[in-house]
Design an enzyme around this catalytic site. Structure first.
Site, PDB file in Angstrom:
ATOM      1  N   LYS A  97       0.866  -1.192   0.000  1.00  0.00           N
ATOM      2  CA  LYS A  97       0.000   0.000   0.000  1.00  0.00           C
ATOM      3  C   LYS A  97       0.890   1.225   0.000  1.00  0.00           C
ATOM      4  O   LYS A  97       2.009   1.194   0.510  1.00  0.00           O
ATOM      5  CB  LYS A  97      -0.866   0.027   1.264  1.00  0.00           C
TER       6      LYS A  97
HETATM    7  N1  GLU Z   1      -7.304   0.202  -3.461  1.00  0.00           N
HETATM    8  C1  GLU Z   1      -8.042  -0.984  -3.711  1.00  0.00           C
HETATM    9  C2  GLU Z   1      -8.137  -1.834  -2.470  1.00  0.00           C
HETATM   10  O1  GLU Z   1      -7.955  -1.372  -1.366  1.00  0.00           O
HETATM   11  C3  GLU Z   1      -7.542  -1.759  -4.927  1.00  0.00           C
HETATM   12  C4  GLU Z   1      -6.105  -2.084  -4.953  1.00  0.00           C
HETATM   13  C5  GLU Z   1      -5.615  -2.691  -6.262  1.00  0.00           C
HETATM   14  O2  GLU Z   1      -6.360  -2.745  -7.210  1.00  0.00           O
HETATM   15  O3  GLU Z   1      -4.446  -3.090  -6.288  1.00  0.00           O
HETATM   16  O4  GLU Z   1      -8.477  -2.990  -2.538  1.00  0.00           O
END
Ligand code: GLU
Length: 436
Positions: A97
Site C-alpha cells: 500500500k
Molecule cells: N485500493 C483498492 C483496495 O484497497 C484496490 C487495490 C488494487 O487494485 O491493487 O483494494
C-alpha cells in the site's frame, strides 16, 4: 489499539489456531520493505510512503491513497489487508500500500499532476510489472494512474502499462475496473442472500440467520440499505444494488448524509452530486421532493445507526467502535471500506448477532479486476466488459463459498474464516518457496 498491531494480533491468533510454526509469524509480523520519503508540489513538501508487506504469492499489489490522515501505521495495516485479500481471492499477488499525507482537494490540477509524478520518481526503482503494481485508492483515480504510468514509462524508457492498474481504458485500463470494487461487493451480498446462508444452510452454527429471503429469491425490494461514503466504492455499490431492486434509504459522504424511507433513485442522486459536489445537498432531486416528503438531512453518526437491514461502510477505517457498536441496528454489515469495524466493535457485534461480511472478501473486487487488467497488459490484450464482469462474478462467488466452507468446518465467524483461508494460503507459499 493501533490498526497494524490489531491486524497482526489477528494473524497471530489464526496461526496458533492452525498450528502453523512460529517462524512464519516472525516473518509476517513485519513488512518486507518500507519506503518513506517526501514529495513536493506547489512549493510544499508532503510525507509519502510505500509499504511492501509480503510477496510470497506474487508481486506486491495495492493502491495509493492521497489523504491528510495517511500515516505509516495505516499504510502498514492496509498493506497486510491487500496480501490477505489477494490470498482470499486466490489470485497470484502479494500485498502493498502507498500514500501521501495530503489533502488533494486543496491542490490545482497541475500541482496534483506534479505530486503524482513525484511519487513515482520516489519509488520507481521498487516497482515494476513483476515487482510491485500500484493502483487507485481513496482520492486517487484513473487520471492519476495515467500520469504515474507515464512517469514510470519515461524514467525507464519503456512503455509499461502493466506497472500500474486502474488506468483509463484508452491506455491499457480494463473495462469494468472503475466500478469493480462496488460491483464485486454487490455480487458477494446478492450471492450470500440468494443462498440463504446461515438460514437454510448451517442453521445451527455460531452465526444466526441474519435475513431470510422468502419466496422469490431475487426480490430485494423489501431490503433497506444505508451506505456510508459516496466516492468511487460507495457510489458504485449504490448503483449496482439499486439496479437489483434494493431500497437505499440512507447515504452519506464526508459532509453529511440524507435519509428517505421511500428510498432514493441513485441515478438522480449521482446527477445531483455531479453538480453540488456532495450528497448532503441532494435530498431533493428529480421528482423526489414531491414523491418523498419524508426525507431528512442526517449526520454520518446517524447514518451508521440507521434502522436498515444492511449497512455498508464504504469510507475509511475505524468507523464502528465500542462507542457505537451497541447502537447499530442493521442485521448485515458489508464492509466495503478497509477496516471500518475495529476489533472491540467486532466482538460486540458478534455477540449481538450482527452478521459481518469482512472487507478482505467483500471489497476484493478492485484487486481482482486490477489483476485482470495486469494480465491484459502483459498479453497486450483488452477484454470486453461482459467477460470481465462474468470472471469477476465467478471469483467473488467462489471465494464466498470457500469462506463459508471454513465457517462450517470450524463453526466460526466469516472474518475469522477469511483470515484462516488467507493465512493458510500465504504460509503455504512461504514454506514452499523456502526463501522467506
Ligand atoms: N485500493 C483498492 C483496495 O484497497 C484496490 C487495490 C488494487 O487494485 O491493487 O483494494
Amino acid at each position: 489499539m493501533q490498526l497494524y498491531k490489531s491486524t497482526i494480533n489477528k494473524i497471530e491468533e489464526t496461526l496458533k489456531f492452525l498450528g502453523i510454526d512460529g517462524g512464519v509469524l516472525e516473518k509476517l509480523k513485519k513488512p518486507q520493505k518500507i519506503l518513506e520519503f517526501k514529495v513536493s508540489a506547489g512549493g510544499k513538501k508532503y510525507k509519502g510512503w510505500r509499504v511492501q508487506y509480503n510477496n510470497a504469492r506474487g508481486p506486491f499489489k495495492g493502491g495509493i491513497r492521497f489523504h491528510p490522515g495517511v500515516n505509516l501505521d495505516e499504510m502498514k495495516a492496509l498493506a497486510v489487508w491487500m496480501a490477505l485479500k489477494a490470498a482470499v481471492m486466490n489470485i497470484p499477488l502479494g500485498g502493498a500500500k502507498g500514500g501521501i499525507a495530503v489533502d488533494p482537494f486543496k491542490l490545482s490540477q497541475k500541482e496534483l499532476e506534479s505530486l503524482s509524478r513525484g511519487y513515482i520518481k520516489a519509488i520507481y526503482k521498487n516497482i515494476g510489472p513483476w515487482k510491485d503494481i500500484p493502483a487507485p485508492d481513496v482520492n486517487t483515480n484513473a487520471q492519476i494512474m495515467a500520469w504515474m504510468m507515464d512517469e514510470y514509462s519515461k524514467i525507464t524508457d519503456n512503455f509499461s502499462p502493466a506497472v500500474i492498474t486502474g488506468k483509463p481504458v484508452e491506455i491499457g485500463g480494463s473495462y469494468g475496473r472503475e466500478n469493480a470494487t462496488g460491483v464485486g461487493g454487490a455480487f458477494v451480498l446478492i450471492d450470500f442472500l440468494k443462498k440463504n446462508y446461515f438460514c437454510d444452510k448451517f442453521e445451527k452454527g455460531k452465526n444466526k440467520c441474519p435475513i431470510r429471503l422468502m419466496g422469490d429469491h431475487s426480490d430485494f425490494s423489501k431490503l433497506t440499505v444505508a451506505i456510508q461514503g459516496f466516492g468511487n466504492v460507495g457510489s458504485s455499490i449504490a448503483q449496482a444494488l439499486y439496479k437489483e431492486g434494493f431500497k437505499i434509504t440512507a447515504i452519506s459522504d464526508v459532509q453529511g448524509g440524507i435519509r428517505s424511507e421511500h428510498g432514493f433513485n441513485i441515478f438522480e442522486v449521482i446527477d445531483c452530486v455531479k453538480k453540488t459536489g456532495t450528497v448532503s445537498g441532494c435530498y431533493c432531486v428529480g421528482n423526489m421532493c414531491e414523491a418523498q416528503g419524508n426525507y431528512k438531512v442526517i449526520s454520518n453518526k446517524d447514518l451508521l445507526e440507521s434502522d436498515v437491514d444492511i449497512l455498508i461502510p464504504a469510507a475509511l477505517e475505524n468507523q464502528i467502535t465500542k462507542e457505537n457498536a451497541g447502537k447499530i441496528k442493521a442485521k448485515i454489515i458489508l464492509e466495503m471500506a478497509n477496516g471500518p469495524i475495529n476489533p472491540e466493535a467486532d466482538e460486540i457485534l458478534k455477540k449481538r448477532g450482527v452478521l459481518m461480511i469482512p472487507d478482505i472478501l467483500a471489497n476484493a473486487g478492485g484487486i481482482v479486476v486490477s489483476y485482470f487488467e495486469w494480465m491484459q497488459n502483459l498479453q497486450g490484450d483488452q477484454w470486453e466488459e461482459g467477460a470481465v464482469l462474468s470472471k469477476l462474478h465467478k471469483l467473488m462467488a467462489g471465494s464466498l463459498a470457500d469462506v463459508i466452507k471454513i465457517v462450517e468446518k470450524y463453526n466460526t465467524d466469516m472474518r475469522t474464516a477469511a483470515y484462516i483461508l488467507a493465512i493458510e494460503r500465504i504460509s503455504r507459499a512461504m514454506n514452499l518457496r523456502g526463501g522467506f
